[in-house]
Design a protein around this motif. Structure first.
Motif, mmCIF file in Angstrom:
data_model
loop_
_atom_site.group_PDB
_atom_site.id
_atom_site.type_symbol
_atom_site.label_atom_id
_atom_site.label_comp_id
_atom_site.label_asym_id
_atom_site.label_seq_id
_atom_site.Cartn_x
_atom_site.Cartn_y
_atom_site.Cartn_z
ATOM 1 N N ASP A 184 31.205 60.807 2.308
ATOM 2 C CA ASP A 184 30.448 60.846 0.815
ATOM 3 C C ASP A 184 31.175 60.997 -0.242
ATOM 4 O O ASP A 184 32.351 61.470 0.033
ATOM 5 N N LYS B 48 28.782 68.762 18.866
ATOM 6 C CA LYS B 48 29.976 68.542 17.824
ATOM 7 C C LYS B 48 31.386 68.358 18.714
ATOM 8 O O LYS B 48 31.550 69.084 19.445
ATOM 9 N N THR C 205 23.588 67.277 18.193
ATOM 10 C CA THR C 205 23.587 66.391 17.309
ATOM 11 C C THR C 205 22.510 65.178 17.523
ATOM 12 O O THR C 205 21.822 65.364 18.486
ATOM 13 N N TRP D 233 33.313 64.909 10.084
ATOM 14 C CA TRP D 233 32.033 64.695 8.946
ATOM 15 C C TRP D 233 30.728 64.289 9.567
ATOM 16 O O TRP D 233 29.816 64.875 9.323
ATOM 17 N N ALA D 234 30.673 63.281 10.269
ATOM 18 C CA ALA D 234 29.534 62.767 10.921
ATOM 19 C C ALA D 234 29.057 63.844 11.959
ATOM 20 O O ALA D 234 27.906 64.099 12.005
ATOM 21 N N PHE E 280 30.916 59.428 8.909
ATOM 22 C CA PHE E 280 30.201 59.490 7.808
ATOM 23 C C PHE E 280 31.036 59.905 6.642
ATOM 24 O O PHE E 280 32.019 60.684 6.838
ATOM 25 N N ASP F 136 18.188 64.451 6.019
ATOM 26 C CA ASP F 136 18.997 63.382 5.527
ATOM 27 C C ASP F 136 18.930 63.081 3.946
ATOM 28 O O ASP F 136 17.891 63.365 3.057
ATOM 29 N N ARG F 137 20.099 62.977 3.455
ATOM 30 C CA ARG F 137 20.226 62.953 2.118
ATOM 31 C C ARG F 137 19.814 61.806 1.330
ATOM 32 O O ARG F 137 19.333 61.900 -0.049
ATOM 33 N N GLU G 75 29.263 67.016 11.653
ATOM 34 C CA GLU G 75 28.449 67.935 11.068
ATOM 35 C C GLU G 75 27.254 67.567 10.385
ATOM 36 O O GLU G 75 26.296 68.116 10.376
ATOM 37 N N TYR G 76 27.453 66.353 9.726
ATOM 38 C CA TYR G 76 26.067 65.829 8.994
ATOM 39 C C TYR G 76 25.206 65.375 9.763
ATOM 40 O O TYR G 76 23.632 65.831 9.625
#
Length: 316
Positions: free
Chosen positions: A194, A304, A185, A172-173, A192, A257-258, A175-176
């Motif tokens: 969520d 990745k 990256t 997940w990290a 990560f 960044d969310r 990808e994020y």
């Protein structure tokens, strides 16, 4: 050496109050760890109130012995976001409560990696609640041995809570923390996670315990990396490369960044939201590192799917 004691939660009448109080204590603990390790810098606090309820404490360290600019921010806010913001942030109800600690450290030396960590808890107005968080490392120059060590520390913590956590949250990290416009990256990743929903993804005590463990492993591992790398020599050319890599960091935080989006969409304090940006950064047109250079070698690791636990690390 930083103190080893780590805050434990004190039960409050409501679970969200217990989490909020622990987040406050964690901010205090982490600031002490970083100040002791840095040796010279001290965090200054800016307490603020949110327009719809709650507030936070932004703590910024500048011109430290090792850290050029670092932030450890706590917030606990509540309110009702706009329908558009709720849809964008996948909120099941526009009413919300959110508390967390967000951390970014920008060291002075290009031999010391940038770091990020975040732990958070949300409640929507319909009663749905979830945890999120993560930590990752952005070396200016990748030290493979240190990257493997960093990932091993995280993997051990994950395994102690749920055997599948590391593999799932590491992917997940990857990808994020990715810049699609650069096809690279942000750094060597970490974990990560969520929307780990209470009841669906685990009971509240188990999820809360994991979030606390993420905070502890960040403080422990990053302070160790600060100590190991702070006195390594570097050149002006290496410092210039640091400014380029800081530019990539800023691109991610502003464009992807969310947490940045959530803070801005809900009317958070702008200075606190943007504390993650480096004090200096540079952009150069079509800069391509020379083949075989240390800079080009670092670029090769920014992809990745690298298995950092293998020896040597290998791409998937």
């Amino acid at each position: 050496m930083p103190e080893s004691s780590f805050p434990t939660p004190t039960p409050q009448p409501r679970f969200r109050d217990t989490v909020e109080e622990w987040m406050r204590q964690f901010q205090d603990w982490l600031c002490r760890q970083l100040e002791t390790t840095d040796g010279a810098g001290r965090f200054r606090e800016d307490a603020w109130q949110h327009h719809s309820g709650g507030g936070g404490r932004s703590r910024i360290l500048t011109e430290g012995g090792i850290i050029e600019k670092g932030g450890v921010n706590f917030s606990a806010v509540e309110g009702t976001m706009s329908e558009a913001a709720a849809r964008q942030l996948l909120m099941p109800d526009p009413r919300y409560f959110a508390t967390g600690v967000s951390v970014v450290q920008h060291p002075r030396s290009p031999r010391v990696p940038i770091s990020h960590m975040n732990v958070r808890y949300f409640e929507a107005g319909n009663g749905e609640a979830w945890f999120g968080g993560g930590l990752d490392l952005t070396p200016i120059y990748v030290d493979v041995a240190q990257a493997r060590w960093f990932h091993r520390q995280i993997a051990e913590v994950c395994a102690a809570h749920q055997p599948g956590y590391y593999g799932r949250f590491k992917a997940w990290a990857d990808e994020y923390f990715y810049l699609p416009h650069r096809q690279e990256t942000r750094g060597i990743g970490g974990i990560f996670f969520d929307r780990q929903v209470v009841g669906k993804d685990g009971d509240q005590e188990a999820l809360f315990a994991f979030v606390r463990a993420v905070g502890e492993v960040y403080g422990r591992t990053y302070c160790e990396l600060l100590r190991q790398n702070a006195d390594l020599p570097y050149t002006e050319a290496e410092k210039r490369w640091q400014l380029v890599r800081r530019g990539r960091y800023a691109e991610f935080n502003l464009a992807i960044d969310r947490g940045t989006r959530f803070g801005l969409e809900t009317g958070g304090r702008t200075e606190s939201i943007l504390m993650s940006l480096p004090p200096q950064a540079e952009w150069h047109y079509n800069l391509i590192p020379a083949p075989g250079s240390p800079e080009a070698e670092t670029q090769q690791w920014l992809q990745k799917g690298i298995d950092w636990l293998s020896d040597p690390p290998a791409a998937a």
